[in-house]
Design a protein around this motif. Structure first.
Motif, PDB file in Angstrom:
ATOM      1  N   GLY A 198       0.777  -1.247   0.000  1.00 17.05           N
ATOM      2  CA  GLY A 198       0.000   0.000   0.000  1.00 17.05           C
ATOM      3  C   GLY A 198       0.795   1.277   0.000  1.00 17.05           C
ATOM      4  N   ARG A 199       2.135   1.168  -0.047  1.00 13.68           N
ATOM      5  CA  ARG A 199       2.965   2.381  -0.004  1.00 13.68           C
ATOM      6  C   ARG A 199       4.007   2.367  -1.118  1.00 13.68           C
ATOM      7  N   ILE A 200       4.428   3.557  -1.536  1.00 19.20           N
ATOM      8  CA  ILE A 200       5.543   3.643  -2.483  1.00 19.20           C
ATOM      9  C   ILE A 200       6.840   3.630  -1.666  1.00 19.20           C
ATOM     10  N   MET A 243      10.857   8.980   3.793  1.00 22.65           N
ATOM     11  CA  MET A 243      11.363   9.070   2.424  1.00 22.65           C
ATOM     12  C   MET A 243      12.555  10.024   2.376  1.00 22.65           C
ATOM     13  N   THR A 244      13.656   9.551   1.814  1.00 23.01           N
ATOM     14  CA  THR A 244      14.829  10.405   1.616  1.00 23.01           C
ATOM     15  C   THR A 244      15.166  10.425   0.128  1.00 23.01           C
ATOM     16  N   GLU A 245      16.066  11.334  -0.253  1.00 26.67           N
ATOM     17  CA  GLU A 245      16.445  11.481  -1.663  1.00 26.67           C
ATOM     18  C   GLU A 245      17.974  11.428  -1.760  1.00 26.67           C
ATOM     19  N   VAL A 258      13.718   7.142  -1.776  1.00 24.20           N
ATOM     20  CA  VAL A 258      13.607   5.792  -1.216  1.00 24.20           C
ATOM     21  C   VAL A 258      13.178   5.890   0.244  1.00 24.20           C
ATOM     22  N   VAL A 259      12.374   4.887   0.661  1.00 29.25           N
ATOM     23  CA  VAL A 259      11.916   4.837   2.055  1.00 29.25           C
ATOM     24  C   VAL A 259      12.602   3.638   2.699  1.00 29.25           C
ATOM     25  N   LEU A 285      18.398   2.225   5.512  1.00 26.52           N
ATOM     26  CA  LEU A 285      19.768   2.156   5.012  1.00 26.52           C
ATOM     27  C   LEU A 285      20.254   3.527   4.530  1.00 26.52           C
ATOM     28  N   TYR A 286      19.305   4.393   4.160  1.00 23.48           N
ATOM     29  CA  TYR A 286      19.685   5.682   3.553  1.00 23.48           C
ATOM     30  C   TYR A 286      19.334   6.881   4.410  1.00 23.48           C
ATOM     31  N   SER A 287      18.688   6.641   5.578  1.00 19.17           N
ATOM     32  CA  SER A 287      18.261   7.804   6.359  1.00 19.17           C
ATOM     33  C   SER A 287      19.260   8.099   7.472  1.00 19.17           C
TER      34      SER A 287
END
Length: 325
Positions: free
Chosen positions: A235-237, A310-312, A319-320, A323-325
């Motif tokens: 249900g989420r991107i 969500m980060t960019e 991406v949510v 690992l990237y936040s």
């Protein structure tokens, strides 16, 4: 392809929760979160793709855009129209501008109607054209999708699967829409026919400056047709990027697993195969923290404790994932 940077259609925080009722009184005790806060935009003359496993909410999202399902929350902006608060004229304008082509043309075409009536019906309902003008427009759009004028007299059963999909496309084009929602438009077709229909979709887009929302699970189709892609899970991107960037540099562990499961574009390409363990969790009772954490090969401490935001990591690639936040 043409298209400015402004979005023709903008979806913000769109939600659809279905109540789950139990007992004789039908009291609702829980909700199935089919779509849980989805946001994306479609530029003029461009194609936005939604991909993900069955049941991730792609088709429910499409139905809300077509006003076939009422959202639980969020908004849909089409130009200067607020699609969820329309008067009668606004609703007619929106429904004329946003059309659809579904997976199974056999189910969406009335078997008792001739093709001329099937394709002409939207014009009959939504326009002030005379019968003669409608006849002329039907011949015109049939020609655009590669069918002959005489075939307007035939019934759907007299056509092949690929031809029926062309009829569905002609019907969608009849009102000169700006956006067409394509829900798995080629998945039921033979491989050779699939390529023809995909090329036709590209040609029509070029000719009419159409915007498409493509719902699909077949990644080769998505790569060929889309300019930008959103990857959906429960249900989420969870990831969004321009097409080539997403295929060359998938960031989310779920996107990587989807890519590894698809056939490579060339037999010599070697890829790491990522096998996802476990079943997709229930949208009625999703896991705490990141919804993907029970199946994720890269899971670590914060994943089960808090939801990622969500980060960019690079411009335009969102991406949510912790690992990237």
């Amino acid at each position: 392809m043409s298209g400015s940077n402004a979005n023709l259609l903008q979806v913000r925080n769109l939600k659809k929760y279905f109540p789950i009722t139990s007992g004789l009184i039908k009291r609702s005790r829980a909700f199935l979160r089919a779509v849980d806060g989805v946001s994306f935009g479609i530029q003029e003359g461009r194609t936005y793709g939604l991909v993900g496993e069955s049941g991730c909410g792609k088709t429910t999202t499409a139905k809300m855009l077509l006003l076939l399902e009422e959202p639980t929350g969020g908004d849909i902006q089409f130009g200067d129209l607020d699609a969820l608060n329309l008067d009668r004229d606004g609703a007619r304008q929106y429904k004329s501008s946003v059309q659809a082509v579904f997976q199974d043309p056999w189910a969406s075409l009335n078997p008792r109607m001739r093709v001329r009536n099937i394709v002409g019906e939207p014009l009959d309902i939504n326009s002030t054209l005379t019968a003669q003008q409608i006849e002329s427009r039907v011949s015109e759009v049939l020609g655009e999708v590669g069918l002959q004028a005489y075939q307007a007299n035939l019934y759907p059963h007299e056509f092949s699967g690929g031809q029926r999909q062309r009829i569905a496309m002609a019907r969608a084009l009849a009102l000169s829409p700006k956006v067409i929602v394509l829900d798995e438009p080629v998945s039921g077709l033979d491989v050779s026919i699939r390529a023809q229909i995909m090329n036709l979709l590209k040609d029509l887009q070029e000719e009419h400056d159409l915007s498409y929302l493509l719902i699909a699970h077949h990644l080769a189709t998505v790569r060929y047709l889309c300019d930008r892609i959103g990857v959906m899970y429960l249900g989420r991107i969870v990831e969004e990027a321009d097409t080539e960037e997403l295929f060359e540099n998938p960031l989310h562990p779920y996107t990587r697993a989807l890519m590894s499961a698809a056939l490579p574009s060339h037999p010599d390409i070697e890829r790491e195969e990522i096998i996802l363990t476990g079943e997709v969790p229930s949208p009625v009772d999703p896991p705490s923290g990141c919804h993907f954490n029970p199946r994720c090969p890269a899971v670590f401490e914060p994943c089960s404790e808090r939801e990622p935001v969500m980060t960019e990591p690079t411009p335009g690639h969102k991406v949510v994932c912790h690992l990237y936040s």
